[in-house]
Design a protein around this motif. Sequence first.
Motif, short mmCIF file in Angstrom:
data_model
loop_
_atom_site.label_atom_id
_atom_site.label_comp_id
_atom_site.label_asym_id
_atom_site.label_seq_id
_atom_site.Cartn_x
_atom_site.Cartn_y
_atom_site.Cartn_z
N SER A 226 8.02 -10.13 -0.90
CA SER A 226 8.55 -8.90 -1.51
C SER A 226 9.30 -9.20 -2.80
CB SER A 226 9.49 -8.19 -0.54
OG SER A 226 8.76 -7.68 0.55
N GLU A 227 10.05 -10.30 -2.79
CA GLU A 227 10.81 -10.70 -3.98
C GLU A 227 9.85 -11.03 -5.14
OE1 GLU A 227 14.03 -10.52 -4.20
OE2 GLU A 227 14.29 -11.44 -6.17
N LEU A 229 6.89 -9.74 -5.64
CA LEU A 229 6.36 -8.47 -6.17
C LEU A 229 7.37 -7.83 -7.13
CD1 LEU A 229 4.74 -6.89 -2.99
CD2 LEU A 229 3.61 -8.11 -4.85
N GLN A 230 8.66 -7.90 -6.74
CA GLN A 230 9.69 -7.28 -7.58
C GLN A 230 9.83 -8.01 -8.92
OE1 GLN A 230 12.26 -4.47 -6.72
NE2 GLN A 230 11.72 -4.65 -8.87
N ILE A 233 6.58 -7.86 -11.31
CA ILE A 233 5.97 -6.52 -11.31
C ILE A 233 5.22 -6.24 -12.61
CG2 ILE A 233 7.98 -5.23 -12.16
CD1 ILE A 233 7.22 -3.18 -9.85
N VAL A 238 0.07 -8.54 -9.79
CA VAL A 238 0.96 -7.82 -8.88
C VAL A 238 0.61 -6.34 -8.89
CG1 VAL A 238 3.33 -7.03 -8.57
CG2 VAL A 238 2.87 -9.44 -8.90
N LYS A 239 0.35 -5.80 -10.10
CA LYS A 239 -0.04 -4.39 -10.20
C LYS A 239 -1.29 -4.12 -9.38
CE LYS A 239 2.13 -3.17 -14.51
NZ LYS A 239 2.00 -3.06 -15.94
N ALA A 241 -2.43 -5.90 -6.83
CA ALA A 241 -2.15 -6.07 -5.40
C ALA A 241 -1.45 -4.85 -4.83
CB ALA A 241 -1.29 -7.32 -5.19
N LEU A 242 -0.52 -4.26 -5.61
CA LEU A 242 0.24 -3.12 -5.12
C LEU A 242 -0.56 -1.82 -5.17
CD1 LEU A 242 3.81 -3.70 -6.56
CD2 LEU A 242 3.18 -3.60 -4.16
#
Lengths: 246, 70
Positions: A226-227, A229-230, A233, A238-239, A241-242
């Motif tokens: 989670s860290e 991803l933050q 970002i 990451v974009k 993946a999210l």
Amino acid sequence: MAWQWFHRLGSPKWFYEKTTAWMPWLLSISLLIIISVSIWALGFAPMDAKQGNSYRIMYLHVPTSIVAMAAYYVMAIAGGIGIIWKMKLSNMVMKVAAPIGAVLTALALFTGAVWGKPTWGTYWVWDARITSVLILLFLYLGVIALQEAFSDQEMADKASAILSLVGTVNIPIIYKSVDWWFTLHQPASIKMTSSSIASEMLYPLLAMIIGFYLFFTWALLSATRSEILQREIKTKWVKQALLQKA
Amino acid sequence: MQFRFDSFAEFLSMAGHGPYVWACYFAAVLALGYIILAPISRRKSIQTQLLRQEKIAEQQLAMQNNNSNA
């Protein structure tokens, strides 16, 4: 070539992709162990001759305390690596280890206090072991507070790493407190060479320690992911993946 | 391996130690539950944050296009 793994480990993207497949397995196996050993410990392990049923708290108290300290090693070592090699991933691991360690330390203190009431006749004493574990909790809270205190992430990481490293002085004190100041808390029952605990009681305890270590591994990886991803970002992967999951 | 209690009521009371033992196991459920849910809910909030940013970026882009067309 020999150092390739080290450089890869520093890549958040590589770490994120590598760990994705492990996550459901780690969580389900660790929960399966913890839940089934809890049933074993609560209903099937023999009653203790001196302490009666209150000793069943040991199956939570001991594994929680062990892993609460393991979390500190992880935090301090990750902080040290972050300072020396400026490894991004390492700083993230340090940051996320603190709240997990704080929750586990709080649980260790709570189960210890509740166990103390029927056994010692009091919830709390300023015994060396108990006090040094309380300091462990404050060190975790200190790292959490430092992470919040700086708007610049690099500064926050550096400050937290220094506090973590300085705080390692508390770790041998926690270990040795039961031998140096023999007050109320009993010394360790399990040792590598000999154990002063019946095998019928020991096996569920060892199983629970394994379950807690696996759970901690999952928790650390999950929070690190989670860290990542933050902090990453802005990157394309990451974009992707999210947004894929959304 | 055998069940050490004669009845379920005895299992709950644990010869007087029940409240202490069950309080600890309940606290453990809360603590582990928090550790499990925290990173999952954080991931969700990062996701919504990103979706909002993308939406704003799209709207800005659309507005720029409208302006250049006009």
